[in-house]
Design an enzyme around this catalytic site. Structure first.
Site, PDB file in Angstrom:
ATOM      1  N   GLY A 117       0.818  -1.204   0.000  1.00 40.02           N
ATOM      2  CA  GLY A 117       0.000   0.000   0.000  1.00 40.02           C
ATOM      3  C   GLY A 117       0.850   1.252   0.000  1.00 40.02           C
ATOM      4  CB  SER A 147       8.251  -3.071  14.385  1.00 44.31           C
ATOM      5  OG  SER A 147       7.926  -4.263  15.096  1.00 44.31           O
ATOM      6  N   GLY A 183      19.587  -9.043  25.682  1.00 45.58           N
ATOM      7  CA  GLY A 183      18.949  -9.793  26.756  1.00 45.58           C
ATOM      8  C   GLY A 183      17.577  -9.268  27.104  1.00 45.58           C
ATOM      9  N   GLY A 273      16.044  -5.386  19.554  1.00 43.71           N
ATOM     10  CA  GLY A 273      14.857  -4.542  19.423  1.00 43.71           C
ATOM     11  C   GLY A 273      14.346  -4.506  18.003  1.00 43.71           C
ATOM     12  CB  ALA A 322       0.460  -8.486  19.882  1.00 41.96           C
ATOM     13  CG  HIS A 446      -6.023 -23.895  48.865  1.00 37.29           C
ATOM     14  ND1 HIS A 446      -4.742 -23.408  48.940  1.00 37.29           N
ATOM     15  CD2 HIS A 446      -6.011 -25.118  49.471  1.00 37.29           C
ATOM     16  CE1 HIS A 446      -3.972 -24.290  49.569  1.00 37.29           C
ATOM     17  NE2 HIS A 446      -4.727 -25.343  49.894  1.00 37.29           N
TER      18      HIS A 446
END
Length: 468
Positions: A117, A147, A183, A273, A322, A446
């Site tokens: 697009g 990304s 990391g 990243g 997300a 529990h």
């Protein structure tokens, strides 16, 4: 050929397809544009979903190898990994999810256009696919192009020996060794996948802690747990270069003392990243402004400087999650519809799918200290949890941060079994301003992992734990 729509969504990841579906539910004629042949974007195809499929598979393998004997389960014929089937199961999970998205598009009468697009102006979008081209006209646009993996100086991802998480999810065979640069969330998850099946893994992290954007206690605990898997983690180390040597990769770095070191491994996985991906959108032609880091500028309504164009998810500021993109997509569709939705960005949880899992919402202890906000802390170890003992999952803890004046819950940080699911209760409580006292007075089944939350709230409120 020209097609007219009320809303055109560019990108079909979690943000894109969620926004398209919500817009269609509100009665708009919607189109979604995807440059690849399958819907779902990074998350569904080469991110969240396939990564979690491999994480689950390797956790089963690891438990069979290390813990089944404790449960009285004996593997008389030994244990081995069929790497081909390991990858094939992941592919099947991805295919199931993408098929589901195709169904949802048809169910909601959303037109899917495959191709790149590119804006012509603020009402027209060109979609190019090989030698074909169509023009779409829209009243509103939602940019949801996500990304791509980023790198650092001296390191070029060649997708062969120096790879990103995308390539790591579909390797042709099990590597004997791997160096992971970074990391953070992606780095530690991929380290877990490969270390569990016997790959020798080394993580090189620039800062002095793992998962540096989260509470530091979580990073310290994760460091110890990854060490139990045999993962070597080098903190405070700066990578200078990574080179493809044919059959292996060589990574050079300065360690925490500044001394130059070198590691050779089958693969170097770059996990430093991701960057906003707006390539090919031709934003300049339409006048949409971007930040220096390439992210699209938006206002509080997620509107760009061009009134009828909005942007969401990884292409705008904020964590690249997300579920953040999904929330923003619904937000935009409802804003266009004249509604007044809201998003509390402080209460978007973060999760790391190692085992134990890591989950966090609200302020970290470091943030509260830096801003001078008074708080009390309550921490409860899973080693004291009856449910965790029964499952032999006793690593980890729950930590809650509470305002001593009103009992407001300021942050919740969990390192432990099923943390990704347990954190949801705290998100609900914080969203509706439930106090720490309210949180420990409600009934908890529990034995469950969530009982650790109850005791952490009790401790933060000045009382002692009462459950085991």
């Amino acid at each position: 050929m020209e097609n007219q729509y009320d809303i055109i969504v560019i990108g079909s990841g979690p943000g894109g397809y969620t926004g398209a579906i919500r817009a269609a539910q509100l009665g708009y004629k919607v189109a979604i544009i995807e440059k690849y042949s399958t819907l779902g974007g990074t998350c569904t195809n080469v991110g969240c979903i396939p990564a979690k499929a491999l994480l689950d598979s390797t956790e089963h393998f690891h438990k069979a190898k290390e813990e089944f004997g404790l449960h009285g389960i004996e593997l008389d014929n030994g244990l081995r990994l069929n790497f081909g089937q390991f990858i094939a199961r992941k592919d099947g999970v991805v295919k199931s999810n993408t098929s589901g998205l195709n169904y949802l598009m048809k169910k909601n009468k959303i037109d899917v256009h495959t191709g790149l697009g590119s804006f012509i102006d603020n009402t027209r979008l060109r979609v190019s696919n090989g030698g074909t081209e169509i023009i779409l006209t829209g009243k509103y646009f939602m940019i949801a192009t996500g990304s791509k993996p980023s790198s650092i100086p001296g390191v070029t991802i060649d997708k062969k020996r120096i790879i990103s998480s995308t390539e790591a999810l579909s390797l042709p065979g099990q590597p004997k060794s791997m160096v992971i640069i970074g990391g953070g969330v992606i780095g530690v998850e991929m380290a877990s996948v490969f270390a569990r099946i016997g790959t020798e893994v080394t993580i090189i992290e620039y800062t002095d802690t793992l998962i540096p954007t989260m509470d530091r206690e979580l990073g310290k605990a994760l460091f110890k747990t990854l060490g139990k898997l045999g993962i070597k983690t080098l903190l405070g180390s700066k990578v200078k270069s990574a080179d493809n040597m044919g059959e292996q990769a060589v990574v050079k770095f300065d360690d925490h003392s500044g001394k130059e070191q070198e590691i050779t491994a089958d693969y170097c996985l770059v996990a430093v990243g991701r960057r906003a991906y707006t390539d090919g959108l031709n934003l300049k032609a339409v006048g949409v402004e971007t930040e220096k880091n390439g992210k699209v500028k938006v206002d509080s309504q997620l509107r760009t400087n061009v009134d009828n164009i909005y942007a969401i998810g990884d292409v705008i500021a904020g964590p690249m999650l997300a579920h953040k993109a999904e929330d923003e997509a619904v937000f935009v569709a409802e804003v266009i519809n004249g509604q007044k939705p809201h998003i509390n960005y402080n209460l978007i949880p973060s999760v790391v799918y190692t085992w134990p899992e890591v989950a966090s919402v609200g302020a970290t202890e470091e943030e509260l200290k830096a801003s001078g906000v008074p708080y009390s802390s309550g921490s409860f170890p899973y080693s004291a949890s009856g449910r965790a003992r029964a499952a032999n999952d006793t690593d980890g803890f729950v930590k809650v941060l509470v305002s001593p004046r009103y009992g407001e819950v300021l942050g919740v940080h969990i390192f432990g079994p099923r943390a990704a699911d347990v954190i949801a209760q705290s998100v609900v409580g914080m969203e509706y301003e439930v106090t720490a006292e309210d949180m420990y007075r409600i009934s908890y089944a529990h034995p469950t992992y969530s009982e650790a939350l109850k005791d952490a709230y009790l401790i933060a409120s000045g009382q002692g734990a009462i459950n085991i």
